[in-house]
Write an enzyme that holds these catalytic residues in place. Structure first.
Site, PDB file in Angstrom:
ATOM      1  N   LYS A  23      -2.802  -2.073  -2.800  1.00 32.44           N
ATOM      2  CA  LYS A  23      -3.845  -1.181  -2.299  1.00 32.44           C
ATOM      3  C   LYS A  23      -3.433   0.240  -2.659  1.00 32.44           C
ATOM      4  CE  LYS A  23      -6.646   0.063   1.716  1.00 32.44           C
ATOM      5  NZ  LYS A  23      -7.120  -0.336   3.058  1.00 32.44           N
ATOM      6  N   GLU A  35       0.827  -1.212   0.000  1.00 32.35           N
ATOM      7  CA  GLU A  35       0.000   0.000   0.000  1.00 32.35           C
ATOM      8  C   GLU A  35       0.863   1.264   0.000  1.00 32.35           C
ATOM      9  OE1 GLU A  35      -3.609   2.231   2.475  1.00 32.35           O
ATOM     10  OE2 GLU A  35      -2.547   0.549   3.381  1.00 32.35           O
TER      11      GLU A  35
END
Length: 297
Positions: A214, A177
């Site tokens: 993500k 992420e």
């Protein structure tokens, strides 16, 4: 090796991933949004009891199940607690058909070169061992990009993939992420640099290796489309990043192959004072809207 049934659910599941992983630093804000002010608790222990009660209430809502929610990201203390008498990860999978993930990062270092790297994680191996034993499928770790800095973005992605390899060694699937802050003026430029850097690192992974990504919802629809089709990517999910739920859903619906992994947008409108009927109706409508946006593309 990752659980095959859970891997199939993540690759092909018709739903989204709920982010229930607010850390100690973000918990007071999450509780305040839920209608629980800081004056309602006197210690961290009480605070974490209250946030766990909120998460458990969400997880036990009738609509929180594998039909529309394919996964959920847990905070470490949530993994160590129980929901309805079962360990949290076990409850999610066995009772809800929701694949459990675990947030493993320890927060962000100070900004350098337009980015905030992850703080050191000296206990990561031990945490991954505990997570695997608890039935967790994968992990999540967050860095932040605050500027279109090529060297800074290179540093963020390199760190993410280095730690990701460590996590893969425990049979867990890492969610990488590198969040791009939604308010920066050069967001689109940062996203262009990020796409190139992620692609380079994905191409370098050993054949057969899979990770998840993500990412912040991009300025240009389908900017990350190629990543959703990369053989090393199990799934691409999107964070809400401070957008309202309506705006996050609108942006998400324009991006083919990406599903939601919302936190604040998931809990928007929920309140500790709601009756169970009101709470379940609110979270049910939220799940429906995020699910619809996730499958729209």
């Amino acid at each position: 090796m990752p659980n095959a049934a859970q891997a199939d659910r993540i690759r092909a599941g018709n739903g989204f991933i709920a982010a229930l992983d607010q850390s100690g630093g973000s918990t007071p804000k999450a509780l305040a949004q839920y209608g629980v002010p800081e004056s309602a608790y006197d210690s961290d222990a009480e605070m974490f009891d209250l946030i766990h009660a909120m998460r458990a209430r969400i997880a036990q809502a009738p609509d929180f199940n594998g039909d529309k929610v394919v996964g959920a990201i847990l905070f470490e203390m949530t993994m160590d607690r129980k929901i309805d008498g079962k360990p949290s990860a076990q409850y999610l999978w066995e009772e809800r058909a929701v694949v459990p993930f675990l947030k493993v990062d320890k927060g962000l270092a100070d900004e350098v070169d337009g980015v905030r790297l992850m703080k050191p994680m000296p206990e990561l191996d031990a945490l991954c061992e505990r997570a695997a034993a608890a039935g967790v499928f994968g992990t999540k770790m967050r860095s932040v990009i605050d500027a279109a800095s090529a060297s800074g973005i290179d540093a963020v992605v390199a760190q993410q993939f280095k730690v990701g390899q460590q996590i893969l060694g425990h049979g867990l699937i890492p969610i990488i992420e590198p969040e791009v802050t939604i308010s920066i003026k050069d967001k689109a430029e940062a996203e262009a640099l990020l796409l190139d850097t992620l692609t380079r690192h994905l191409d370098a992974l050993p054949k057969g290796t899979e990770v998840m990504l993500k990412l912040t919802l991009p300025e240009t629809a389908n900017h990350y489309r190629a990543l959703t089709e990369h053989p090393a990517v199990m799934r691409v999910v999107a964070l809400s990043g401070g957008y309202s739920r309506d705006e996050a859903n609108r942006r998400l619906s324009e991006n083919t192959g990406i599903i939601a992994s919302f936190s604040r947008a998931l809990t928007e409108g929920l309140s500790a004072d709601q009756s169970d009927n009101e709470f379940n109706k609110t979270i049910g409508a939220t799940i429906d809207s995020i699910h619809a946006a996730s499958v729209a593309g």
